[in-house]
Design a protein around this motif. Structure first.
Motif, PDB file in Angstrom:
ATOM      1  N   ASP A   1      -1.696  -1.224  -5.934  1.00 21.55           N
ATOM      2  CA  ASP A   1      -1.781  -1.356  -7.391  1.00 21.55           C
ATOM      3  C   ASP A   1      -0.882  -2.495  -7.846  1.00 21.55           C
ATOM      4  O   ASP A   1       0.305  -2.301  -8.149  1.00 21.55           O
TER       5      ASP A   1
ATOM      6  N   THR B   1     -12.403  10.209  -4.631  1.00 16.18           N
ATOM      7  CA  THR B   1     -11.218  10.462  -3.825  1.00 16.18           C
ATOM      8  C   THR B   1     -10.923  11.955  -3.823  1.00 16.18           C
ATOM      9  O   THR B   1     -11.360  12.695  -4.706  1.00 16.18           O
TER      10      THR B   1
ATOM     11  N   TYR C   1      -6.292  -3.161  -9.029  1.00 17.74           N
ATOM     12  CA  TYR C   1      -5.887  -2.279  -7.932  1.00 17.74           C
ATOM     13  C   TYR C   1      -7.048  -2.059  -6.970  1.00 17.74           C
ATOM     14  O   TYR C   1      -8.208  -2.388  -7.250  1.00 17.74           O
TER      15      TYR C   1
ATOM     16  N   VAL D   1      -3.452   3.509  -2.052  1.00 25.46           N
ATOM     17  CA  VAL D   1      -3.659   2.679  -3.236  1.00 25.46           C
ATOM     18  C   VAL D   1      -2.754   1.453  -3.192  1.00 25.46           C
ATOM     19  O   VAL D   1      -1.565   1.538  -2.855  1.00 25.46           O
TER      20      VAL D   1
ATOM     21  N   TRP E   1      -0.936   9.136  -9.699  1.00 23.01           N
ATOM     22  CA  TRP E   1      -1.365   7.757  -9.941  1.00 23.01           C
ATOM     23  C   TRP E   1      -1.939   7.591 -11.335  1.00 23.01           C
ATOM     24  O   TRP E   1      -1.628   6.617 -12.031  1.00 23.01           O
TER      25      TRP E   1
ATOM     26  N   ARG F   1      -8.051   4.457 -13.817  1.00 27.72           N
ATOM     27  CA  ARG F   1      -7.494   5.180 -12.666  1.00 27.72           C
ATOM     28  C   ARG F   1      -8.031   6.607 -12.626  1.00 27.72           C
ATOM     29  O   ARG F   1      -8.251   7.165 -11.554  1.00 27.72           O
TER      30      ARG F   1
ATOM     31  N   TRP G   1       0.834  -1.203   0.000  1.00 27.48           N
ATOM     32  CA  TRP G   1       0.000   0.000   0.000  1.00 27.48           C
ATOM     33  C   TRP G   1       0.867   1.250   0.000  1.00 27.48           C
ATOM     34  O   TRP G   1       1.831   1.360   0.774  1.00 27.48           O
TER      35      TRP G   1
ATOM     36  N   ASP H   1      -9.948   5.848   0.671  1.00 29.95           N
ATOM     37  CA  ASP H   1      -9.783   7.243   1.057  1.00 29.95           C
ATOM     38  C   ASP H   1     -10.838   7.610   2.094  1.00 29.95           C
ATOM     39  O   ASP H   1     -11.914   6.998   2.160  1.00 29.95           O
TER      40      ASP H   1
ATOM     41  N   THR I   1     -14.029   4.112  -1.907  1.00 27.69           N
ATOM     42  CA  THR I   1     -13.188   3.084  -2.518  1.00 27.69           C
ATOM     43  C   THR I   1     -13.324   3.111  -4.036  1.00 27.69           C
ATOM     44  O   THR I   1     -14.322   3.581  -4.584  1.00 27.69           O
TER      45      THR I   1
ATOM     46  N   VAL J   1      -8.259   1.184  -4.109  1.00 27.68           N
ATOM     47  CA  VAL J   1      -8.051   2.520  -3.528  1.00 27.68           C
ATOM     48  C   VAL J   1      -8.950   2.687  -2.318  1.00 27.68           C
ATOM     49  O   VAL J   1     -10.117   2.283  -2.330  1.00 27.68           O
TER      50      VAL J   1
END
Length: 493
Positions: free
Chosen positions: A385, A377, A484, A383, A362, A371, A354, A488, A421, A486
């Motif tokens: 990935d 976000t 990936y 993230v 990114w 992406r 992470w 936040d 997410t 994500v």
């Protein structure tokens, strides 16, 4: 105080008589006013290069937030989606506009901010003036608005129509006039399409800046200005490819937007990293105290996400990112940690377990793989990935866990895990949300095994009796050259 009144007051004090002292009336609250100026297709770097004193002054006096918009497959980085996001305060997956056909629009569900003001209080005087006619014809700014002025730049040319828009706005705003306004100027976009982002584009920006100056002067010369509380915002719908012009795709320069804002509660020279395009509508409504649940937030409210305060680094292994762009770090915020013990020694350094990154950093790693569409976000996000990690020898497997601090909880209660997410599924990869209480064993709350793109989660968690703390873990594993995950803005409550 007049002499006779002073003598009367003194006599009353000597004799002990009651005195009626007049109390000044409470000052009336300043009247709320709003001006939004939309300038089509403006690259902020080009504004900086141009002679644009009015835009420069707004940036110096208030807030400048730069951000990026979506791109295909969600929606083009073009005017229909851009102005729809600005007007409604929600992203294209909600307002439904994906290109300039406006097919799929959901304005009945997500109306523009001026129409919301009308619904909240019809006494508000609202005004929109545009010369890209679809903004009125398609209902981006609806017929509920009190005064809609429409010119046709496509038919009659934008230089002349922008002048008509400016004159109309100046006339209405100089005295009395609307409480809330949207004024659109379009020539910059047309020039960039025709001539690219060179000298003619800079000249068009300078002309538009002069028009903005006239509009601002009209506001500030109002006889009632001193007793009014103005929120002034300037924004754009998308950028342009440098130097040839054009937009609609996934390049950083065509996705680039900005929001300028001045008014009460906004500090001079503010440069927040967490501003996004839907924030304009949310800020406009918040200024008038009108509640709305939108993707945007008031620009006067800063993020409390600990990711956003992390010091960021420049690229190490990534080659498609400018060497000077600081936009990632492997270091978690205080109280957080990243478990990387199961990660291989090779792979791309930036994504070994992470990491924490910005949208620009990114999304520059590989265009067109969604992406760019992690829309909800803000600022810096976490993230994992595995796709990018595998781009260097030795990065063929992935297993890493992001661990939060221990949050205080009450035994026997239910708490919620709230977070944003953006997850893309491929192959056998898994994303587990786990909790542990008082340092005990992990318990699975949710497993991601299918796409969850730009999603706001709110997961209920039952707290067992006797528990006093809860730690949350996000484990991304069984991944190789897959996609990936994500995370936040985690909030536990």
């Amino acid at each position: 105080m007049p002499r006779i009144r002073r003598l009367g007051l003194a006599l009353a004090l000597l004799t002990g008589a009651a005195v009626a002292v007049p109390v000044p009336a409470a000052a009336a609250a300043p009247a709320k006013k709003l001006l939004v100026v939309g300038m089509d297709g403006l690259n902020w770097d080009s504004v900086v290069a141009a002679n644009a004193p009015n835009l420069d002054a707004l940036a110096a006096e208030g807030l400048l937030g730069r951000s990026l918009v979506q791109c295909p497959s969600l929606a083009q980085s073009s005017s229909g989606p851009g102005w729809s996001t600005i007007a409604t305060g929600v992203w294209p997956d909600r307002h439904g506009v994906h290109d300039n056909t406006f097919s799929g629009k959901q304005y009945a569900t997500y109306p523009d901010f001026l129409s919301r003001l009308e619904r909240a209080d019809p006494a508000y005087a609202t005004y929109s003036a545009v010369d890209w006619a679809p903004l009125h014809d398609q209902g981006t700014f609806s017929a509920e608005i009190d005064t809609r002025v429409t010119f046709d730049g496509d038919a009659n040319g934008y230089p002349g129509e922008d002048e008509k828009i400016t004159a109309d706005a100046v006339g209405r705003l100089s005295s009395g006039g609307p409480d809330a306004s949207f004024v659109y100027l379009g020539n910059t976009d047309v020039v960039a399409h025709a001539s690219g982002t060179g000298a003619r584009y800079l000249a068009a920006i300078e002309k538009q800046d002069q028009q903005l100056g006239r509009i601002l002067a009209a506001v500030r010369s109002r006889p009632t200005y001193a007793g009014e509380d103005w929120l002034i915002m300037v924004t754009t719908d998308h950028g342009h490819r440098v130097p040839l012009g054009g937009h609609g795709g996934c390049r950083i320069d065509e996705r680039g937007t900005f929001l300028l804002a001045t008014g009460s509660g906004i500090s001079a020279g503010s440069r927040p990293a967490d501003v996004r395009q839907p924030d304009l509508a949310a800020s406009a409504l918040a200024h008038f105290g009108v509640p709305a649940t939108l993707d945007g937030k008031d620009v006067r409210v800063r993020s409390t996400d600990p990711f956003d305060t992390l010091p960021l680094r420049t690229p190490v292994d990534e080659t498609g990112i400018p060497a000077t762009l600081a936009g990632w770090t492997p270091d978690a915020p205080a109280g957080w940690s990243v478990a990387r013990g199961a990660m291989p020694a090779g792979g791309v350094t930036e994504w070994r377990g992470w990491s924490f990154a910005t949208d620009e950093f990114w999304s520059r790693t590989q265009s067109g793989q969604e992406r760019e569409n992690a829309l909800r976000t803000r600022g810096v996000f976490a993230v994992a990935d595995s796709d990018e990690f595998a781009d260097k020898s030795g990065g063929g497997s992935y297993d890493s866990t992001l661990v939060t601090p221990a949050y205080p909880v009450t035994g026997g209660s239910t708490v919620r895990l709230n977070y944003v997410t953006h997850y893309r599924q491929e192959g056998a990869q898994k994303g587990d949300v786990l909790v542990c209480f008082n340092g005990g064993p992990d318990q699975l709350v949710k497993r991601y095994a299918s796409d969850a793109r730009a999603t706001v989660e709110s997961l209920p968690v039952a707290v067992p009796p006797g528990a006093a703390t809860m730690t949350v873990k996000f484990r991304y594993y069984d991944a190789g050259n897959n996609w990936y995950w994500v995370i936040d803005d985690l909030r536990v409550g």
